[in-house]
Design an enzyme around this catalytic site. Structure first.
Site, mmCIF file in Angstrom:
data_model
loop_
_atom_site.group_PDB
_atom_site.id
_atom_site.type_symbol
_atom_site.label_atom_id
_atom_site.label_comp_id
_atom_site.label_asym_id
_atom_site.label_seq_id
_atom_site.Cartn_x
_atom_site.Cartn_y
_atom_site.Cartn_z
ATOM 1 N N TRP A 61 1.609 22.851 1.735
ATOM 2 C CA TRP A 61 2.361 21.729 1.777
ATOM 3 C C TRP A 61 3.326 21.908 2.881
ATOM 4 O O TRP A 61 3.564 22.879 3.558
ATOM 5 C CB TRP A 61 3.166 21.531 0.342
ATOM 6 C CG TRP A 61 4.026 22.599 0.022
ATOM 7 C CD1 TRP A 61 4.052 23.922 0.069
ATOM 8 C CD2 TRP A 61 5.235 22.587 -0.995
ATOM 9 N NE1 TRP A 61 4.848 24.408 -0.569
ATOM 10 C CE2 TRP A 61 5.463 23.543 -1.181
ATOM 11 C CE3 TRP A 61 6.006 21.308 -1.590
ATOM 12 C CZ2 TRP A 61 6.657 23.959 -1.996
ATOM 13 C CZ3 TRP A 61 6.943 21.605 -2.224
ATOM 14 C CH2 TRP A 61 7.298 23.078 -2.778
ATOM 15 N N ASN A 62 4.233 20.551 3.306
ATOM 16 C CA ASN A 62 4.813 20.569 4.500
ATOM 17 C C ASN A 62 6.308 19.748 4.079
ATOM 18 O O ASN A 62 6.070 18.993 3.121
ATOM 19 C CB ASN A 62 4.263 19.693 5.561
ATOM 20 C CG ASN A 62 3.025 20.383 6.251
ATOM 21 O OD1 ASN A 62 3.061 21.365 6.688
ATOM 22 N ND2 ASN A 62 1.853 19.721 5.779
ATOM 23 N N HIS A 69 12.728 4.443 11.223
ATOM 24 C CA HIS A 69 12.225 3.616 11.934
ATOM 25 C C HIS A 69 10.980 3.854 12.911
ATOM 26 O O HIS A 69 11.355 3.929 14.225
ATOM 27 C CB HIS A 69 13.336 2.554 12.838
ATOM 28 C CG HIS A 69 14.253 1.782 11.790
ATOM 29 N ND1 HIS A 69 14.180 0.597 11.511
ATOM 30 C CD2 HIS A 69 15.345 2.327 11.079
ATOM 31 C CE1 HIS A 69 15.095 0.229 10.672
ATOM 32 N NE2 HIS A 69 15.959 1.233 10.323
ATOM 33 N N HIS A 79 19.866 -3.145 8.056
ATOM 34 C CA HIS A 79 19.643 -2.542 9.504
ATOM 35 C C HIS A 79 20.503 -3.159 10.571
ATOM 36 O O HIS A 79 21.013 -2.277 11.541
ATOM 37 C CB HIS A 79 17.998 -2.678 9.684
ATOM 38 C CG HIS A 79 17.658 -2.011 11.323
ATOM 39 N ND1 HIS A 79 18.153 -0.714 11.602
ATOM 40 C CD2 HIS A 79 16.951 -2.454 11.984
ATOM 41 C CE1 HIS A 79 17.557 -0.417 12.771
ATOM 42 N NE2 HIS A 79 16.826 -1.632 13.245
HETATM 43 MN MN MN Z 1 13.095 -1.004 12.854
#
Ligand code: MN
Length: 257
Positions: A61-62, A69, A79
């Site tokens: 696993w990582n 974005h 945003h």
């Molecule tokens: Mn974006």
């Protein structure tokens, strides 16, 4: 047979094709580069925790590092400053993540001019030929730019005057966001706005108008050439990051044959 049973059977026998519009996520996935003094996002990366070794003998696993974005991703209203009182990405209703989509193709114009901007008349010409924009659906803006997605420099296409990538004029962005029943705008480029949009009035008009209208953005899509002009259904699945302004997303299109 129930509608969903029919649907599952159609997916199994290929009558309904599932087209992946998502760019693979890796450390070479192109990311936006803003000039000084603005902050920038980090590239996507993996950090190994264990791989069948003394740190974890039977498991691999990582940890991941990513911007919200990065790669194929979803822009939520918060945003942008115009949408600051709107939804964060965790607040988008699941029913809005499954929606019809139409494809407007400007590949030819963009091949001749990487700074090509879509105008209201272009969209009106499209609707004349192809019918109205979908109520509560996506406008997918095909530019051929996905062919460059394997290379950061080619994808951002920047020179000393800044990036040169296609987009939408301020007038058209305002009209699409405020006068049409669209749910959002999907593009093949690194962001929903043109490369030169920092100099537009207002700057970054797609972000400003769409997110300000409580609508959404999808970026860095691919395989739009495999979709019909209308009739596809999009499944756009961002992670429900609480307070998040966006998220990498798996975007799938259902196409009936
Ligand atoms: Mn974006």
């Amino acid at each position: 047979m129930s509608l969903l049973a029919q649907f599952a059977a159609a997916v199994a026998d290929g009558t309904v094709e599932v087209v992946d519009l998502t760019a693979p996520l890796s450390e070479t996935t192109p990311i936006l580069r803003l000039p000084e003094p603005f902050g920038n996002t980090v590239p996507f990366s993996l950090r190994e925790i264990s791989r069948y070794d003394e740190r974890g003998p039977a498991w691999y696993w990582n940890d991941i590092s990513t911007g919200e974005h990065t790669g194929t991703h979803f822009d939520a209203p918060v945003h942008w400053i115009t949408g600051r009182d709107g939804q964060d990405v965790s607040q988008v209703l699941p029913s809005r993540l499954v929606a019809p989509a139409v494809v407007l193709d400007a590949t030819e114009q963009v091949a001749a001019n990487p700074d090509f901007l879509l105008e209201v008349e272009d969209v009106q010409q499209w609707t004349k030929a192809n019918g109205p924009l979908p109520d509560g659906g996506w406008l997918l803006y095909r530019t051929g730019w996905d062919a460059r997605a394997g290379d950061q420099a080619d994808f951002l296409n920047a020179d000393e005057t800044g990036p040169h990538t296609p987009g939408i004029s301020p007038e058209c962005a305002k009209w699409l966001a405020e006068q049409t029943p669209l749910l959002g705008l999907g593009v093949e480029t690194v962001g929903t706005d043109a490369g030169a949009a920092h100099g537009f009035d207002p700057p970054f008009p797609c972000h400003s108008f769409f997110l300000g209208a409580g609508k959404y953005g999808l970026t860095q899509l691919r395989n739009l050439d495999r979709l019909p002009v209308r009739g596809a259904v999009l499944i756009a699945a961002p992670l429900p990051i609480v307070g998040g302004s966006g998220s990498p997303a798996r975007v799938l299109a259902l196409v009936e044959h």
